[in-house]
Design a protein around this motif. Structure first.
Motif, short mmCIF file in Angstrom:
data_model
loop_
_atom_site.label_atom_id
_atom_site.label_comp_id
_atom_site.label_asym_id
_atom_site.label_seq_id
_atom_site.Cartn_x
_atom_site.Cartn_y
_atom_site.Cartn_z
N ARG A 7 -8.66 -5.91 1.42
CA ARG A 7 -9.25 -4.71 1.90
C ARG A 7 -10.64 -4.95 1.99
O ARG A 7 -11.34 -4.37 3.12
CB ARG A 7 -9.06 -3.42 1.18
CG ARG A 7 -7.71 -2.97 1.25
CD ARG A 7 -7.55 -1.71 0.42
NE ARG A 7 -5.98 -1.29 0.34
CZ ARG A 7 -5.67 -0.65 1.20
NH1 ARG A 7 -6.25 -0.14 2.24
NH2 ARG A 7 -4.42 -0.36 1.11
N ASP A 30 -5.95 6.42 -6.81
CA ASP A 30 -5.93 6.39 -5.52
C ASP A 30 -5.80 5.20 -4.57
O ASP A 30 -4.92 5.53 -3.45
CB ASP A 30 -7.48 6.87 -5.08
CG ASP A 30 -7.58 8.45 -5.55
OD1 ASP A 30 -6.85 9.03 -5.92
OD2 ASP A 30 -8.95 8.65 -5.58
N LEU A 31 -6.17 3.95 -5.01
CA LEU A 31 -5.58 2.69 -4.47
C LEU A 31 -4.17 2.77 -4.30
O LEU A 31 -3.63 1.95 -3.57
CB LEU A 31 -6.23 1.63 -5.16
CG LEU A 31 -6.36 0.30 -4.25
CD1 LEU A 31 -6.85 0.35 -3.20
CD2 LEU A 31 -6.82 -0.75 -5.31
N VAL A 33 -1.84 4.98 -4.54
CA VAL A 33 -1.07 5.72 -3.71
C VAL A 33 -1.12 5.35 -2.38
O VAL A 33 -0.27 5.42 -1.52
CB VAL A 33 -1.89 7.22 -3.74
CG1 VAL A 33 -1.45 8.21 -2.78
CG2 VAL A 33 -1.44 8.02 -5.17
N ILE A 34 -2.52 4.89 -1.92
CA ILE A 34 -2.67 4.64 -0.48
C ILE A 34 -1.72 3.34 -0.27
O ILE A 34 -1.09 2.91 0.75
CB ILE A 34 -4.19 4.24 -0.28
CG1 ILE A 34 -5.22 5.21 -0.27
CG2 ILE A 34 -4.40 3.24 1.05
CD1 ILE A 34 -6.50 5.01 -0.36
N TYR A 35 -1.50 2.22 -1.22
CA TYR A 35 -0.80 1.02 -1.06
C TYR A 35 0.53 1.65 -1.04
O TYR A 35 1.18 0.79 -0.19
CB TYR A 35 -1.13 0.15 -2.23
CG TYR A 35 -0.14 -1.03 -2.28
CD1 TYR A 35 -0.64 -2.16 -1.48
CD2 TYR A 35 0.97 -1.17 -3.25
CE1 TYR A 35 0.50 -3.31 -1.41
CE2 TYR A 35 1.83 -2.26 -3.23
CZ TYR A 35 1.47 -3.36 -2.02
OH TYR A 35 2.29 -4.50 -2.11
N SER A 36 1.16 2.44 -1.77
CA SER A 36 2.70 2.86 -1.74
C SER A 36 2.72 3.60 -0.41
O SER A 36 3.87 3.24 0.10
CB SER A 36 2.94 3.40 -3.01
OG SER A 36 2.12 4.81 -2.91
N LYS A 37 2.03 4.18 -0.04
CA LYS A 37 2.29 4.98 1.56
C LYS A 37 2.06 3.79 2.56
O LYS A 37 3.13 4.08 3.47
CB LYS A 37 1.21 6.10 1.70
CG LYS A 37 1.06 7.07 0.89
CD LYS A 37 0.01 8.12 1.38
CE LYS A 37 0.01 9.45 0.51
NZ LYS A 37 -1.00 10.50 0.87
N GLU A 38 1.32 2.75 2.60
CA GLU A 38 1.37 1.61 3.43
C GLU A 38 2.85 1.07 3.26
O GLU A 38 3.28 0.65 4.21
CB GLU A 38 0.29 0.74 3.46
CG GLU A 38 -1.05 1.53 3.75
CD GLU A 38 -2.24 0.59 3.14
OE1 GLU A 38 -2.08 -0.54 2.71
OE2 GLU A 38 -3.38 0.91 4.00
N HIS A 41 5.43 3.12 4.92
CA HIS A 41 5.40 2.94 6.36
C HIS A 41 6.00 1.87 6.69
O HIS A 41 6.80 1.66 7.77
CB HIS A 41 4.02 3.18 6.81
CG HIS A 41 3.82 2.76 8.20
ND1 HIS A 41 4.25 3.86 9.01
CD2 HIS A 41 3.18 2.31 8.91
CE1 HIS A 41 4.09 3.51 10.38
NE2 HIS A 41 3.19 2.37 10.28
#
Length: 107
Positions: A7, A30-31, A33-38, A41
């Motif tokens: 990133r 937070d990182l 959470v963002i990674y797991s959402k990506e 997707h």
């Protein structure tokens, strides 16, 4: 660390700042959470593309497989927040319209 190097060009500067602010734990959470959402997707997108027929939209597909329950709940809620926002905007416009600068110099 690999997540950061993907990133950011120089994640060490970022990490130094996060550590100095004392919020390394929150940053890592937070990182993740963002990674797991990506990843969710990407996986859902691959499943969508490889299904037998593309008769439904991607958002319908996500709802059908249960990934967007929150979006479905938001879509079914009344749109009171948007009406409140429009009221605030109108009130602000009226205030600005009636606002006059005192002591302005005209030559």
């Amino acid at each position: 660390m690999d997540l950061l190097f993907r990133r950011y060009a120089s994640p060490m500067i970022l990490l130094d700042q996060v550590v100095s602010l004392g919020c390394l734990s929150k940053f890592v959470k937070d990182l993740m959470v963002i990674y797991s959402k990506e990843e969710e997707h990407r996986t859902a997108w691959d499943l969508y593309l490889h299904q037998d027929s593309l008769s439904e939209s991607y958002s319908e597909f996500r709802r059908r497989i249960g990934l967007d329950d929150a979006i479905a709940a938001i879509d079914s809620e009344p749109n009171d927040e948007k009406e409140d926002l429009n009221g605030i905007i109108e009130k602000s416009k009226k205030t600005l319209k009636n606002f006059g600068l005192s002591g302005s110099h005209s030559q």
